[in-house]
Enzyme design. Structure first.
Site, short mmCIF file in Angstrom:
data_model
loop_
_atom_site.label_atom_id
_atom_site.label_comp_id
_atom_site.label_asym_id
_atom_site.label_seq_id
_atom_site.Cartn_x
_atom_site.Cartn_y
_atom_site.Cartn_z
N SER A 39 0.82 -1.21 0.00
CA SER A 39 0.00 0.00 0.00
C SER A 39 0.86 1.27 0.00
O SER A 39 1.82 1.37 -0.77
CB SER A 39 -0.96 -0.04 1.19
OG SER A 39 -2.01 0.88 1.04
N ASP A 158 -4.60 -3.80 -3.18
CA ASP A 158 -3.84 -3.65 -1.94
C ASP A 158 -3.74 -4.98 -1.18
O ASP A 158 -4.75 -5.59 -0.85
CB ASP A 158 -4.55 -2.60 -1.09
CG ASP A 158 -3.84 -2.28 0.22
OD1 ASP A 158 -2.84 -2.94 0.54
OD2 ASP A 158 -4.31 -1.37 0.91
#
Length: 283
Positions: A39, A158
């Site tokens: 992320s 993610d």
């Protein structure tokens, strides 16, 4: 230096703290042989691996504070609440990524992505970073808030759905010690996903495995911290995390808050440099 891994947690715009930490590392030439993140941590590690301190500032402070990065504008333009494309374009316009430095770096960087077909987290090194930086964008594609990205013909997003802190990947790479950079203050407890998030997941993805993983995400997060705490007790892990609450959340876009947050990361790391060097066995 002992064989050590640098593990960076995500955390939205709270990653400005991590950027400050790594800015301090670069200033004092602390170049770990390996780093891994997911992320927002992936974007920060990109600049650390290419040794670009000014890019860390732009990534951690300037880019998140641009108008239209979060909200209706990116939703209309990109189909996401977070403007990943707009953020990347802004960073590249100010401090372009040095691809030569990235690929010749003494640090091996790995970035985690969630494969939406296999439902597994996969890790890719810096050789997979193309001019469009698709791999990095896919890593930042937050569950529910962002649309997935096509990378190598497969949809990814993610990896924080499963690996919020990639400590086990650092272990798998054979590192003897691990420096963990967290964006969460001491005592933070991750709560179970609320029912509305589970409902949105069902509506958006129509994939029971994704929703099941979301339901157990807090348990995995706690398990990852249990691993880190056990390594700490063996002097195999050192955690760098904020020791002040400056009111910064993962959605903060106010430079008056992010600049002090970035500086806190730098200052707290600088104060612990003797401890960090001793841990890494740097003479």
């Amino acid at each position: 230096m002992v064989k050590a891994g640098l593990v960076c947690e995500g955390g939205g715009t709270k990653a400005a703290y991590s950027a400050g930490v790594l800015h301090c590392f670069l200033d004092y030439k602390i170049y770990l042989p390996y780093c891994v993140g997911i992320s927002a941590g992936s974007e920060i590690l990109l600049s650390y691996t290419s040794r670009q301190t000014e890019r860390l500032k732009v990534t951690g402070i300037d880019a998140p504070c641009q108008k239209g990065v979060v909200g209706l504008r990116p939703l209309l333009k990109e189909g996401s609440i977070f403007g990943i494309e707009a953020t990347n374009d802004f960073i590249e316009s100010r401090e372009p990524l040095d691809f030569k430095a990235l690929n010749q770096s003494s640090t091996k960087m790995e970035i985690g992505l969630y494969n939406m077909e296999t439902h597994q987290v996969e890790y890719y090194d810096q050789s997979f970073v193309d001019p469009e930086q698709t791999m990095i964008k896919a890593s930042c594609a937050l569950l529910i808030l962002c649309k997935p990205y096509q990378f190598q013909g497969i949809k990814y997003m993610d990896a924080g759905l499963i690996d919020m802190i990639s400590i086990h990947q650092s272990i798998r790479q054979g590192n003897q010690k691990h420096i963990v950079v967290s964006t969460k203050e001491e005592g933070y407890v991750r709560k179970p996903a609320p029912k509305y998030q589970l409902a949105l997941s069902n509506i958006m993805y129509r994939d029971p495995q994704i929703t099941a993983a979301l339901k157990k995400r807090h348990e995995r997060y706690n398990e990852q911290w249990e691993t880190i705490h056990e390594l700490e007790s063996q002097n195999k892990a050192l955690v760098l995390r904020p020791h002040q609450d400056l009111g910064v959340t993962r959605y903060t876009t106010d430079p008056k808050k992010l600049k002090p947050w970035y500086q806190l990361g730098y200052d707290e790391t600088k104060a612990r440099l003797p401890e960090i060097k001793e841990f890494l066995e740097i003479e």
